[in-house]
Motif scaffolding. Structure first.
Motif, PDB file in Angstrom:
ATOM      1  N   ARG A  93       1.725  -0.690 -10.445  1.00  0.00           N
ATOM      2  CA  ARG A  93       1.244  -1.810  -9.625  1.00  0.00           C
ATOM      3  C   ARG A  93       2.304  -2.858  -9.342  1.00  0.00           C
ATOM      4  O   ARG A  93       2.096  -3.758  -8.541  1.00  0.00           O
ATOM      5  N   LYS A  94       3.436  -2.764 -10.040  1.00  0.00           N
ATOM      6  CA  LYS A  94       4.506  -3.739  -9.802  1.00  0.00           C
ATOM      7  C   LYS A  94       5.510  -3.263  -8.757  1.00  0.00           C
ATOM      8  O   LYS A  94       6.460  -3.952  -8.432  1.00  0.00           O
ATOM      9  N   THR A 109       3.345   0.733   6.611  1.00  0.00           N
ATOM     10  CA  THR A 109       3.834   0.456   5.257  1.00  0.00           C
ATOM     11  C   THR A 109       3.101  -0.745   4.668  1.00  0.00           C
ATOM     12  O   THR A 109       2.740  -0.759   3.490  1.00  0.00           O
ATOM     13  N   GLY A 110       2.878  -1.751   5.502  1.00  0.00           N
ATOM     14  CA  GLY A 110       2.151  -2.936   5.043  1.00  0.00           C
ATOM     15  C   GLY A 110       0.738  -2.590   4.623  1.00  0.00           C
ATOM     16  O   GLY A 110       0.247  -3.064   3.594  1.00  0.00           O
ATOM     17  N   PHE A 111       0.092  -1.730   5.401  1.00  0.00           N
ATOM     18  CA  PHE A 111      -1.282  -1.345   5.060  1.00  0.00           C
ATOM     19  C   PHE A 111      -1.295  -0.479   3.798  1.00  0.00           C
ATOM     20  O   PHE A 111      -2.159  -0.645   2.916  1.00  0.00           O
ATOM     21  N   ALA A 112      -0.311   0.412   3.689  1.00  0.00           N
ATOM     22  CA  ALA A 112      -0.216   1.221   2.464  1.00  0.00           C
ATOM     23  C   ALA A 112      -0.028   0.303   1.257  1.00  0.00           C
ATOM     24  O   ALA A 112      -0.654   0.497   0.213  1.00  0.00           O
ATOM     25  N   ALA A 113       0.801  -0.729   1.422  1.00  0.00           N
ATOM     26  CA  ALA A 113       1.038  -1.670   0.316  1.00  0.00           C
ATOM     27  C   ALA A 113      -0.218  -2.481   0.000  1.00  0.00           C
ATOM     28  O   ALA A 113      -0.492  -2.799  -1.154  1.00  0.00           O
ATOM     29  N   ALA A 114      -0.999  -2.784   1.028  1.00  0.00           N
ATOM     30  CA  ALA A 114      -2.239  -3.548   0.798  1.00  0.00           C
ATOM     31  C   ALA A 114      -3.243  -2.713   0.008  1.00  0.00           C
ATOM     32  O   ALA A 114      -4.024  -3.252  -0.781  1.00  0.00           O
ATOM     33  N   GLY A 119      -3.162  -3.203  -3.963  1.00  0.00           N
ATOM     34  CA  GLY A 119      -2.203  -4.184  -3.434  1.00  0.00           C
ATOM     35  C   GLY A 119      -0.920  -4.254  -4.215  1.00  0.00           C
ATOM     36  O   GLY A 119      -0.923  -4.631  -5.390  1.00  0.00           O
ATOM     37  N   VAL A 120       0.180  -3.849  -3.566  1.00  0.00           N
ATOM     38  CA  VAL A 120       1.507  -4.005  -4.176  1.00  0.00           C
ATOM     39  C   VAL A 120       2.390  -4.782  -3.201  1.00  0.00           C
ATOM     40  O   VAL A 120       2.014  -5.017  -2.048  1.00  0.00           O
ATOM     41  N   ASN A 121       3.553  -5.187  -3.702  1.00  0.00           N
ATOM     42  CA  ASN A 121       4.452  -5.990  -2.865  1.00  0.00           C
ATOM     43  C   ASN A 121       5.117  -5.157  -1.795  1.00  0.00           C
ATOM     44  O   ASN A 121       5.325  -3.953  -1.967  1.00  0.00           O
ATOM     45  N   PHE A 122       5.482  -5.819  -0.715  1.00  0.00           N
ATOM     46  CA  PHE A 122       6.281  -5.093   0.272  1.00  0.00           C
ATOM     47  C   PHE A 122       7.241  -6.016   1.003  1.00  0.00           C
ATOM     48  O   PHE A 122       7.061  -7.233   1.050  1.00  0.00           O
ATOM     49  N   ILE A 123       8.291  -5.377   1.520  1.00  0.00           N
ATOM     50  CA  ILE A 123       9.360  -6.073   2.237  1.00  0.00           C
ATOM     51  C   ILE A 123       9.459  -5.482   3.634  1.00  0.00           C
ATOM     52  O   ILE A 123       9.413  -4.257   3.792  1.00  0.00           O
ATOM     53  N   HIS A 156      -2.052  -8.574   4.849  1.00  0.00           N
ATOM     54  CA  HIS A 156      -1.261  -8.444   3.620  1.00  0.00           C
ATOM     55  C   HIS A 156       0.140  -8.954   3.938  1.00  0.00           C
ATOM     56  O   HIS A 156       0.867  -8.345   4.713  1.00  0.00           O
ATOM     57  N   GLN A 157       0.486 -10.105   3.376  1.00  0.00           N
ATOM     58  CA  GLN A 157       1.764 -10.739   3.720  1.00  0.00           C
ATOM     59  C   GLN A 157       2.906 -10.105   2.917  1.00  0.00           C
ATOM     60  O   GLN A 157       2.745  -9.761   1.743  1.00  0.00           O
TER      61      GLN A 157
END
Ligand code: NAD
Ligand code: MG
Length: 360
Positions: A93-94, A109-114, A119-123, A156-157
């Motif tokens: 999860r980190k 990628t943002g939706f996958a991260a959400a 919910g994980v971080n994304f750049i 998801h920011q």
């Protein structure tokens, strides 16, 4: 390098804009959480930039996913490939997801991260002009459904947005122009001084002069960030970004997705919104001519498809299918003046009909 901030309280994040930024681990690593990094790209962008970006994250356990290139692959089935790799490699999860590509890769990628482990971080590392000035900022993520664009998604920011303006050197001219439509949009909706600046600096933008591009990107992102900070989840103000989009989405769908690029539909659609604003007595012929001149100079279409290709009834039906419709009324973004947009459902349907008939 320029740094802007999207001000969202404890979810605030920086936007870095400059040359060569994808090669700067010291800039980006502070925004990585955990030890595992998943870089998502596509078959066009990966051969150009993936090795360099892997290098930037070489202190981490890096995995990569290379998706097929195209809007038609922005769907749940292809999205699963991101989850497959993350799960196969026991991403926790980190972990941090990195989007390397245009808006399609950024949204997926943002939706996958959400969704991954709730919910994980994304750049975001956007590599098209459109994604650098628009989709990478603001936290809208998602995929398409056969029945509609961006129908499945989440807010998801990202942790940060890394805009390396050098990546634009490999972008096709037509894609650069499509991005310019969204740049010009900011001038039209909220920033008259920027509109004037764009009139002066369009040749430099088309020549891809790094300093001119960087300034246009910075001013665009600043406008986007300001409005997103005031209206993160589109309760009101944020809808101004949709200038030309209800018309434009109808054109994209009506002509068959992929025939008109999104920015091209938006360009002609903004001109239709401007024509209607003129019929409503708010804009002058001179305003219309100025908008047409700058969009044409950006090598964008200023007229929608002909009535043969898209009769009025079909145009209206496609506009009404747009998800911005509230209670059966087609809400539109119109202009009071250049640099002053507003959202309304309160216009005469006859004037919309006249716009569809006369402005072709
Ligand atoms: P895209 O991601 O399809 O990229 C356009 C093309 O350029 C693709 O073929 C891509 O592979 C290629 N490409 C990308 N970077 C390149 C580079 N540096 N050099 C050479 N080729 C490169 O399209 P786009 O215009 O970037 O984004 C459109 C998508 O963004 C749509 O799916 C749209 O829904 C979404 N979008 C989202 C938001 C949001 O707020 N999330 C806003 C606007 C648009
Ligand atoms: Mg758009």
């Amino acid at each position: 390098m320029k740094t802007l901030t999207v001000d969202l309280g404890d979810r605030s994040y920086p936007i870095f804009i400059g040359q060569g930024l994808i090669d700067q681990p010291e800039l980006i690593q502070p925004y990585v959480t955990g030890t595992q990094v998943l870089i998502v790209s596509n078959t066009t962008v990966a051969p150009l930039y993936l090795e360099r970006v892997k290098q930037t994250f070489s202190d981490y356990d890096v995995q990569t996913v290379v998706l097929p290139d195209g809007e038609q692959y922005k769907n749940l089935e292809i999205l699963n490939r991101i989850f497959d790799v993350a799960i196969e490699h026991h991403f926790d999860r980190k972990c941090t997801f990195v989007a390397l590509g245009g808006g399609v890769i950024g949204d997926m990628t943002g939706f996958a991260a959400a969704a991954y482990q709730r919910g994980v971080n994304f750049i975001q590392m956007p590599t098209t002009l459109l994604s650098q000035v628009d989709s990478s900022v603001g936290g809208k993520t998602g995929v398409n459904h056969p029945q509609g664009k961006n129908m499945i998604g989440a807010f998801h920011q990202p942790e940060c947005v890394v805009i390396d303006t050098d990546t634009l050197n490999t972008l096709e001219d037509r894609e650069l122009s499509a991005g310019l439509a969204e740049v010009i949009k900011y001038g039209l909706i909220v920033d008259y001084p920027f509109f004037e600046w764009l009139e002066q600096n369009l040749p430099g933008l088309l020549d891809r002069k790094a300093d001119v591009l960087a300034e246009a990107i910075e001013r665009s992102c600043q406008n986007k960030a300001d409005i997103v900070a005031k209206d993160e989840k589109e309760a009101g103000l944020r809808a101004l970004f949709n200038l030309g989009h209800t018309f434009g989405h109808a054109i994209e769908a009506g002509m068959g997705y992929g025939v008109w690029l999104h920015g091209e539909g938006v360009s002609a659609g903004m001109m239709q919104a401007i024509y209607l604003s003129k019929l409503m007595g708010d804009l002058t012929q001179a305003d219309q001519d100025r908008a047409a001149a700058i969009l044409s100079a950006a090598r964008l279409p200023v007229l929608p498809p002909s009535t043969d290709d898209m009769p009025n009834e079909r145009f209206l039906a496609l506009m009404a299918g747009d998800k911005k419709v509230q209670a059966g009324k087609i809400r539109l973004v119109l202009l009071k003046a250049i640099g002053q947009a507003y959202v309304t459902g309160d216009y005469s349907p006859a004037l919309l009909e006249r716009t569809l008939t006369e402005y072709r």
